[in-house]
Design a protein around this motif. Structure first.
Motif, PDB file in Angstrom:
ATOM      1  N   UNK A   1      34.108 -61.095   5.602  1.00  0.00           N
ATOM      2  CA  UNK A   1      32.808 -61.727   5.803  1.00  0.00           C
ATOM      3  C   UNK A   1      32.198 -62.249   4.506  1.00  0.00           C
ATOM      4  N   UNK A   2      33.033 -62.355   3.461  1.00  0.00           N
ATOM      5  CA  UNK A   2      32.635 -62.961   2.187  1.00  0.00           C
ATOM      6  C   UNK A   2      31.490 -62.203   1.516  1.00  0.00           C
ATOM      7  N   UNK A   3      31.633 -60.889   1.454  1.00  0.00           N
ATOM      8  CA  UNK A   3      30.651 -60.050   0.753  1.00  0.00           C
ATOM      9  C   UNK A   3      31.397 -59.154  -0.225  1.00  0.00           C
ATOM     10  N   UNK A   4      31.915 -59.736  -1.318  1.00  0.00           N
ATOM     11  CA  UNK A   4      32.749 -58.950  -2.247  1.00  0.00           C
ATOM     12  C   UNK A   4      31.989 -57.804  -2.915  1.00  0.00           C
ATOM     13  N   UNK A   5      30.666 -58.005  -3.183  1.00  0.00           N
ATOM     14  CA  UNK A   5      29.908 -56.933  -3.820  1.00  0.00           C
ATOM     15  C   UNK A   5      29.807 -55.723  -2.898  1.00  0.00           C
ATOM     16  N   UNK A   6      29.524 -55.994  -1.625  1.00  0.00           N
ATOM     17  CA  UNK A   6      29.440 -54.892  -0.670  1.00  0.00           C
ATOM     18  C   UNK A   6      30.805 -54.227  -0.487  1.00  0.00           C
ATOM     19  N   UNK A   7      31.857 -55.046  -0.478  1.00  0.00           N
ATOM     20  CA  UNK A   7      33.206 -54.487  -0.345  1.00  0.00           C
ATOM     21  C   UNK A   7      33.526 -53.572  -1.521  1.00  0.00           C
ATOM     22  N   UNK A   8      33.200 -54.012  -2.733  1.00  0.00           N
ATOM     23  CA  UNK A   8      33.459 -53.191  -3.908  1.00  0.00           C
ATOM     24  C   UNK A   8      32.660 -51.888  -3.855  1.00  0.00           C
ATOM     25  N   UNK A   9      31.392 -51.997  -3.442  1.00  0.00           N
ATOM     26  CA  UNK A   9      30.558 -50.789  -3.323  1.00  0.00           C
ATOM     27  C   UNK A   9      31.143 -49.826  -2.296  1.00  0.00           C
ATOM     28  N   UNK A  10      31.557 -50.373  -1.150  1.00  0.00           N
ATOM     29  CA  UNK A  10      32.136 -49.544  -0.098  1.00  0.00           C
ATOM     30  C   UNK A  10      33.414 -48.864  -0.577  1.00  0.00           C
ATOM     31  N   UNK A  11      34.258 -49.591  -1.317  1.00  0.00           N
ATOM     32  CA  UNK A  11      35.499 -49.007  -1.827  1.00  0.00           C
ATOM     33  C   UNK A  11      35.215 -47.854  -2.788  1.00  0.00           C
ATOM     34  N   UNK A  12      34.243 -48.068  -3.676  1.00  0.00           N
ATOM     35  CA  UNK A  12      33.918 -47.016  -4.652  1.00  0.00           C
ATOM     36  C   UNK A  12      33.374 -45.780  -3.947  1.00  0.00           C
ATOM     37  N   UNK A  13      32.422 -45.989  -3.033  1.00  0.00           N
ATOM     38  CA  UNK A  13      31.819 -44.873  -2.312  1.00  0.00           C
ATOM     39  C   UNK A  13      32.856 -44.136  -1.481  1.00  0.00           C
ATOM     40  N   UNK A  14      33.733 -44.888  -0.814  1.00  0.00           N
ATOM     41  CA  UNK A  14      34.744 -44.271   0.044  1.00  0.00           C
ATOM     42  C   UNK A  14      35.740 -43.467  -0.778  1.00  0.00           C
ATOM     43  N   UNK A  15      36.120 -43.994  -1.929  1.00  0.00           N
ATOM     44  CA  UNK A  15      37.057 -43.282  -2.789  1.00  0.00           C
ATOM     45  C   UNK A  15      36.448 -41.966  -3.274  1.00  0.00           C
ATOM     46  N   UNK A  16      35.192 -42.034  -3.687  1.00  0.00           N
ATOM     47  CA  UNK A  16      34.523 -40.813  -4.157  1.00  0.00           C
ATOM     48  C   UNK A  16      34.383 -39.803  -3.017  1.00  0.00           C
ATOM     49  N   UNK A  17      34.028 -40.310  -1.830  1.00  0.00           N
ATOM     50  CA  UNK A  17      33.852 -39.421  -0.678  1.00  0.00           C
ATOM     51  C   UNK A  17      35.151 -38.719  -0.325  1.00  0.00           C
TER      52      UNK A  17
END
Length: 794
Positions: A666-682
């Motif tokens: 959906x062309x939201x790279x910032x949100x994708x990056x945030x989601x990846x970081x949060x998911x990895x930490x979780x």
């Protein structure tokens, strides 16, 4: 910032330096550093007397929250000036008195003077503010600072109890008052008091609700019936605090609010008679209870409640001036004049009497009148001050209390001309005045007359040092001076205050004629005073015979009993509810949450009747989006059905990473990056936490299908889907995203829109989220340290 704003905030500024003075300057009592401020403020406000007398408006404004049109607007007229002079003048004497009352080295003087300055500044803010929201902020600050002052000796159970009681009742009233302020502002279209006074509001549907809520706030603060129960328990505060709170500050805030808003609400008969009748009931009931007290402070506490009721009733009767076109004859102006005059007189005699009680307690070690007696010869100066203050409180000539009490009788006699049933008002006022005389006589006689009882005292009684006597002597001299020469205040202080309360009934620049004298001939008021004296003496002489009537008043029927029992009932109810609901089952908690969520959301949708569904604007779903959605569903099912913790964690992480892929599509790279970081930490945290948990039991247990859980799950899913469709079809506003596109660079000078939203546009939201994380981190750190400390002890 104007000079008025500096004067209003000066106590807060000085309070910042008091702890440093207390810590580093040990040679002098901290009070000597505080004393110059109230003196300077008193002199400063005195400089406005001529301006106010000439009806010259004194205004100043300072922005606070411009986006919400909230500012620190200050306004000085006759009413606010009178209160400002009382706050700073009595404050000066209280600080001087406290220097000798509170011993250096034995008391936490740094705390005391910080609280006292906060209290002084908050009261100045209340009486000078022209903006309702600013007034409310200062109003609640008086409750907080008084809580700290009453709980000054926090090691005592009664101090903590009294402080909690005062804060709960007054802040409850303050919250209701805030609702009234909002309703009043909606009705008038402004939060500025001066503008509201000039706006007709009676036809607005919110007028009566605003009136009712504001009166509740004023009644709780000024200890009117049935909210008076907090004031006697506030006596656990040090005597300087009691003298300040009762004579010039806390309890007078409610009186000020009623007087200030009289031009707005007195056009309603509901306001007039509610204020008048509540005041009279308070006066009568409190004066009756005051006579049974055995603690000197308790006598004065109930006397304060009764005197506040007297002033309140006068303001109510004075509101009749807005209903009857008799102002050229000043029919009801006398009630407002009496209220203003008695407010000043009460500050003088009540302040001196509280200081007398402090002296007696300080020099004898007790305030119990059953232990006291015969102190007239031992403490002659203290006795003289007590006699002057008590005679003024009883309303006897030639003291200032007599003058305002006569005007009180005049106002009540005139009120009965309005309605036939109002004939009861002067009768109630007269009966209450008899008990006022009684408790005044008991206060003096039981303390200073009779037999001296040194064996019952904790200390050998002696006269107080001159430093402790200066402040009550000044107030006693004012009682005498104003009683003999009352018109020294007429044009300079009283007339402008009356003009402010009855604003709108006088033409611009019209002078208010105020003349006070002792002799008016043989009038009904004079005979009422003679009757008070005769019947008061009769009740005093026969008091030992009839005081048993107080024993018949069951404590189980008192308001204090219901207040205390309400906490017992709430605690029992909370314990029963908690034991029944809080079972420790996470599944049960989720059931409560989801069930409530579904019911409330569906109820809201049903009430709003927004049942529109429009699927015409849905975007085309591509095949790889379907595949990704099916992968998320499969991962979700795997998480629920997994028998291994590792499998459940990995599949749950797959759900999060799939969501990140959706953001990429959906062309939201910032949100994708945030989601990846949060998911990895979780995922990492889950693995770390579950590593330390015991392994699954090898015993297989069959779990049956639960229809209730299934229904709740389906209901939640359906509800969320329905809301999503309704929200998509029912867009009533343009998307805010375009605003961010247009202003990210122009207003925030940033190129990364997500970062700008988080840091600038939603900066406070982000700040509070950081605060929550910081608090959680501190809690975890504290628990880790506690565990380590326990392990070291072992």
């Amino acid at each position: 910032m104007s000079a008025l704003h500096i004067a209003m905030f000066a106590p807060f500024l000085l309070a910042l330096f008091v702890p440093l003075l207390y810590k580093f300057v040990r040679s002098l009592h901290v009070g000597w550093f505080v004393l110059p401020l109230p003196i300077a403020l008193f002199v400063y406000f005195l400089s406005y007397v001529n301006d106010v007398r000439n009806d010259e408006a004194i205004r100043a404004t300072m922005p606070w929250i411009p986006s919400l049109h909230i500012s620190f607007d200050v306004y000085v007229d006759g009413l606010s000036l009178l209160f400002a002079l009382l706050i700073t003048g009595i404050g000066t004497l209280v600080v001087l008195y406290s220097i000798y009352y509170l011993q250096k080295g034995k008391e936490q003087l740094g705390h005391f003077y910080v609280y006292l300055l906060l209290f002084m500044g908050a009261m100045l803010g209340v009486v000078l503010s022209d903006h309702l929201i600013a007034l409310y902020v200062f109003w609640e600050l008086t409750s907080i600072s008084s809580f700290l002052l009453i709980a000054y000796w926090y090691t005592r159970d009664r101090s903590r109890y009294g402080a909690q009681k005062s804060m709960l009742i007054t802040m409850f009233g303050g919250l209701l008052m805030l609702g009234g302020f909002v309703a009043l502002a909606i009705a008038g279209g402004t939060y500025h008091i001066r503008e509201l006074i000039s706006t007709p509001l009676t036809e607005h549907p919110l007028f009566i609700p605003a009136l009712f809520l504001i009166l509740l706030g004023a009644f709780t603060k000024s200890a009117q019936f049935p909210f008076y129960i907090w004031l006697p328990d506030a006596m656990e505060a040090p005597t300087p605090v009691s003298a300040y709170l009762h004579s010039a500050t806390m309890v007078k805030a409610g009186i000020y609010l009623i007087a200030r808003l009289t031009p707005i609400f007195a056009v309603s008969s509901f306001w007039v008679w509610t204020v008048a009748l509540v005041g009279l009931v308070t006066l009568c009931w409190a004066s009756f209870l005051a006579s049974k007290q055995t603690d000197l402070k308790a006598i004065l506490a109930f006397s304060t409640v009764s005197q506040l009721g007297l002033i309140t009733s006068l303001l109510g009767v004075g509101g009749l001036a807005f209903h009857y076109d008799w102002m050229e004859e000043n029919i009801f102006m006398v009630a407002v004049l009496a209220a203003i005059f008695h407010l000043f007189n009460h500050a003088t005699f009540k302040g001196s009497l509280f200081m007398v009680v402090g002296i007696v307690d300080h020099e004898t070690g007790t305030r119990d009148i059953r232990r006291l007696g015969g102190l007239m010869t031992v403490m002659p100066m203290t006795f003289t001050i007590a006699l002057v203050g008590s005679l003024s409180m009883a309303g006897l000539p030639p003291f200032n209390g007599f003058l305002s009490k006569e005007m009180f009788f005049t106002a009540m006699l005139r009120a009965k001309e309005v309605a036939g049933w109002a004939a009861i008002l002067p009768v109630v006022a007269w009966v209450a005045s008899i008990f006022t005389f009684l408790y005044s006589a008991l206060f003096v006689s039981r303390t200073f007359f009779g037999t001296y009882k040194p064996h019952l005292l904790k200390k050998e009684a002696h006269e107080a040092p001159i430093g402790m006597l200066i402040a009550p002597i000044v107030l006693a001299l004012l009682v005498i001076f104003i009683g003999i020469v009352p018109n020294v205040l007429s044009d300079s202080i009283l007339a402008p205050a009356v003009y402010a309360v009855l604003y709108g009934l006088f033409t611009p620049n019209e002078a208010v004629d105020v003349h006070i004298s002792h002799w008016h001939g043989f009038t009904p008021e004079l005979f009422m005073t003679i009757g008070v004296l005769l019947f008061g003496l009769l009740l005093y002489r026969t008091f030992p015979k009839w005081k048993k009537v107080y024993a018949r008043l069951s404590e189980r029927m008192s308001l204090n009993f219901f207040y205390d029992q309400s906490f017992v009932w709430m605690e029992r109810g909370a314990r029963a509810f908690t034991s029944r609901i809080m079972t420790g089952s996470m599944r049960a908690y989720l059931m409560y949450i989801f069930t409530s969520l579904v019911v409330l959301l569906l109820f809201t949708i049903g009430v709003s009747e927004q049942w529109n569904v429009d699927l015409s604007r849905l975007a085309h779903v591509r095949i790889y989006e379907v595949v990704l959605a099916l992968a998320m569903i499969a991962a979700t099912i795997t998480t629920v059905m997994a028998k291994s913790r590792l499998t459940a964690i990995v599949s749950l992480g797959a759900v999060g990473y799939s969501m990140a892929l959706f953001f990429v599509l959906f062309r939201a790279p910032d949100l994708a990056l945030t989601q990846l970081v949060i998911e990895t930490i979780s995922v990492a945290l889950f693995l770390l936490c579950f590593y330390h948990l015991p392994k699954f039991s090898q015993k297989q247990e069959s779990v049956g299908f639960n229809v209730g859980n299934a229904l709740i799950s389906v209901a939640v899913g359906v509800t969320m889907s329905v809301i999503a469709f309704f929200a998509y079809a029912g867009k009533h506003f343009d998307s805010i995203s375009q605003y961010y596109v247009d202003n990210t660079y122009e207003k925030a000078a940033g190129k990364n829109m997500v970062n700008v939203i988080l840091v600038d546009f939603r900066g406070f939201d982000t700040l509070f989220e950081i605060c929550v994380l910081a608090i959680a981190a501190l809690g975890i750190y504290a628990m880790v340290k506690l565990r380590l400390a326990k392990e070291e002890e072992r």
